[in-house]
Scaffold this active site. Structure first.
Site, short mmCIF file in Angstrom:
data_model
loop_
_atom_site.label_atom_id
_atom_site.label_comp_id
_atom_site.label_asym_id
_atom_site.label_seq_id
_atom_site.Cartn_x
_atom_site.Cartn_y
_atom_site.Cartn_z
CB SER A 100 -0.90 -0.01 1.23
OG SER A 100 -1.64 -1.19 1.30
CE LYS A 175 -4.88 -1.52 1.30
NZ LYS A 175 -5.79 -2.48 1.94
CE LYS A 244 1.10 2.05 4.57
NZ LYS A 244 1.45 0.80 3.88
P1 NAD Z 1 4.68 -6.80 7.61
O1 NAD Z 1 5.36 -5.76 8.40
O2 NAD Z 1 4.13 -8.01 8.29
O3 NAD Z 1 5.67 -7.33 6.44
C1 NAD Z 1 6.59 -6.52 5.78
C2 NAD Z 1 7.84 -7.36 5.53
O4 NAD Z 1 8.76 -6.58 4.77
C3 NAD Z 1 8.55 -7.76 6.84
O5 NAD Z 1 8.73 -9.17 6.87
C4 NAD Z 1 9.88 -7.02 6.77
O6 NAD Z 1 10.95 -7.73 7.36
C5 NAD Z 1 10.06 -6.87 5.28
N1 NAD Z 1 10.93 -5.75 4.92
C6 NAD Z 1 10.89 -4.48 5.38
N2 NAD Z 1 11.86 -3.73 4.79
C7 NAD Z 1 12.52 -4.57 3.93
C8 NAD Z 1 13.60 -4.39 3.03
N3 NAD Z 1 14.22 -3.20 2.91
N4 NAD Z 1 14.02 -5.46 2.32
C9 NAD Z 1 13.41 -6.67 2.45
N5 NAD Z 1 12.37 -6.89 3.30
C10 NAD Z 1 11.93 -5.85 4.02
O7 NAD Z 1 3.54 -6.03 6.78
P2 NAD Z 1 2.24 -6.66 6.09
O8 NAD Z 1 1.13 -6.62 7.07
O9 NAD Z 1 2.61 -7.92 5.39
O10 NAD Z 1 1.95 -5.52 5.00
C11 NAD Z 1 2.73 -5.39 3.82
C12 NAD Z 1 2.06 -4.34 2.95
O11 NAD Z 1 0.72 -4.76 2.66
C13 NAD Z 1 1.94 -2.96 3.61
O12 NAD Z 1 2.12 -1.97 2.64
C14 NAD Z 1 0.50 -2.97 4.15
O13 NAD Z 1 0.00 -1.65 4.31
C15 NAD Z 1 -0.21 -3.79 3.12
N6 NAD Z 1 -1.40 -4.53 3.54
C16 NAD Z 1 -1.44 -5.24 4.71
C17 NAD Z 1 -2.58 -5.96 5.05
C18 NAD Z 1 -2.69 -6.78 6.32
O14 NAD Z 1 -3.79 -7.23 6.65
N7 NAD Z 1 -1.61 -7.02 7.06
C19 NAD Z 1 -3.68 -5.97 4.19
C20 NAD Z 1 -3.60 -5.26 2.98
C21 NAD Z 1 -2.46 -4.55 2.67
#
Ligand code: NAD
Length: 297
Positions: A100, A175, A244
């Site tokens: 997102s 989104k 965010k």
């Molecule tokens: P999360 O924090 O669980 O996962 C993010 C992952 O990215 C982590 O494992 C982290 O270690 C990794 N990461 C961060 N910086 C990095 C880098 N420089 N290089 C490699 N890996 C890196 O987050 P999430 O809940 O999986 O969400 C991910 C995205 O999806 C976000 O943008 C969020 O807004 C969106 N989103 C989340 C949900 C939800 O229900 N959790 C639903 C829809 C959208």
């Protein structure tokens, strides 16, 4: 061996990325993951995948790169900043940003990548961890229709509703706006529960009434009982990420010269709540914050 789609690099194996990458792997695509976290890499390995700590190593030789990272700023850093993963890609590679991210930043990133002969579409998702596991996410795809058609079989492995939103960046705009509406519905439901409880009405009864009445929304249906009334607060979507998204929606309105008081108020509320409850808070803990702020606790 690489399939017809070529090799896919999946960067970001967190709450959402892990089940999404697993769906693609199980659909028979050749996928190589990357994540900074060793726990995330081990979890992907347990699903039969291979993952690197450096996104650039996963991207090396990949024809498609999927990013599922906390923010657009991190996507940019991974691709063109310190991570420099774009340099490992061949001309004609395609990046699918499923994070997102902020829509106008996405457009700027797409222009910079186009100059390197690398395509970018945005394809953020909605539905949370449960639908990521089931492969039934809603996917909002913005960008060149030929690019979207190229990755359509991969998107189909992760989502049920794949909606074309328009030019690049439009998926990210939709989104952020979806999450504004979602957060507003959750806030309203939490406040209604607090008021009902103070009046002596069982919160479970209120939620049952909402769910068969005009107050029904996604939060009343899938969040209030399992995560809030149960006090588990374990939806898998963090409060920091929701805050965010609300800032993204508000900034988009500002960048377009529009006044959107509701979005601005929601962004301020969720940012303050996130700062108060810390980075580990689940977004459903907005109930705890509202309860404390209301004077009910
Ligand atoms: P999360 O924090 O669980 O996962 C993010 C992952 O990215 C982590 O494992 C982290 O270690 C990794 N990461 C961060 N910086 C990095 C880098 N420089 N290089 C490699 N890996 C890196 O987050 P999430 O809940 O999986 O969400 C991910 C995205 O999806 C976000 O943008 C969020 O807004 C969106 N989103 C989340 C949900 C939800 O229900 N959790 C639903 C829809 C959208």
């Amino acid at each position: 061996m690489d399939g017809p789609a070529g090799r896919i690099a999946f960067i970001g194996l967190g709450m959402m990325g892990l089940p999404m990458a697993t769906r693609i792997l199980e659909a028979g695509f050749s996928v190589c993951g990357a994540d900074l976290s060793s726990e995330a890499r081990s979890a992907f390995a347990a699903k039969g995948g291979t993952a690197f700590d450096m996104p650039r190593r996963a991207a090396d030789g990949a024809s498609i790169v999927i990013t599922m990272l906390p923010s657009g700023a991190i996507v940019r850093d991974v691709l063109l900043g310190g991570g420099d993963a774009a340099a490992a890609l061949r001309a004609g590679a395609l990046i699918v940003d499923m994070s997102s991210s902020a829509p106008l930043e996405t457009r700027r990133l797409a222009e910079q990548l186009a100059a390197l002969d690398i395509g970018l579409i945005d394809a953020p998702v909605s539905g949370g961890v449960r639908r990521a596991v089931d492969g039934t996410l809603a996917i909002m795809a913005g960008g060149d229709g030929r690019h979207i058609a190229r990755v359509r079989p991969i998107l189909d492995a992760m989502g049920k509703d794949i909606i074309l939103t328009g030019p690049v960046g439009s998926g990210h705009a939709v989104k952020a706006l979806n999450n504004y509406v979602s957060a507003a519905g959750l806030q309203a439901a939490c406040e209604a529960v607090l008021i009902a409880e103070k009046f002596g009405v069982d919160p479970g009864v209120l939620v049952e009434v909402l769910n068969v009445s005009t107050g029904r929304n996604n939060s009343t249906e899938v969040k209030m009982k399992p995560f809030i009334l149960s006090r588990t607060f374990a939806s898998g979507f963090s409060m920091a990420l929701m805050a965010k998204d609300l800032r993204t929606a508000t900034e988009l309105a500002e960048q377009l010269g529009l006044s959107a008081a509701g979005a601005r108020d929601a962004a301020a509320l969720w940012s303050t709540a996130s700062a108060a409850l810390g980075t580990s808070a689940d977004h459903t803990e907005i109930y705890r914050y509202l309860a404390a702020a209301s004077g009910s606790q």
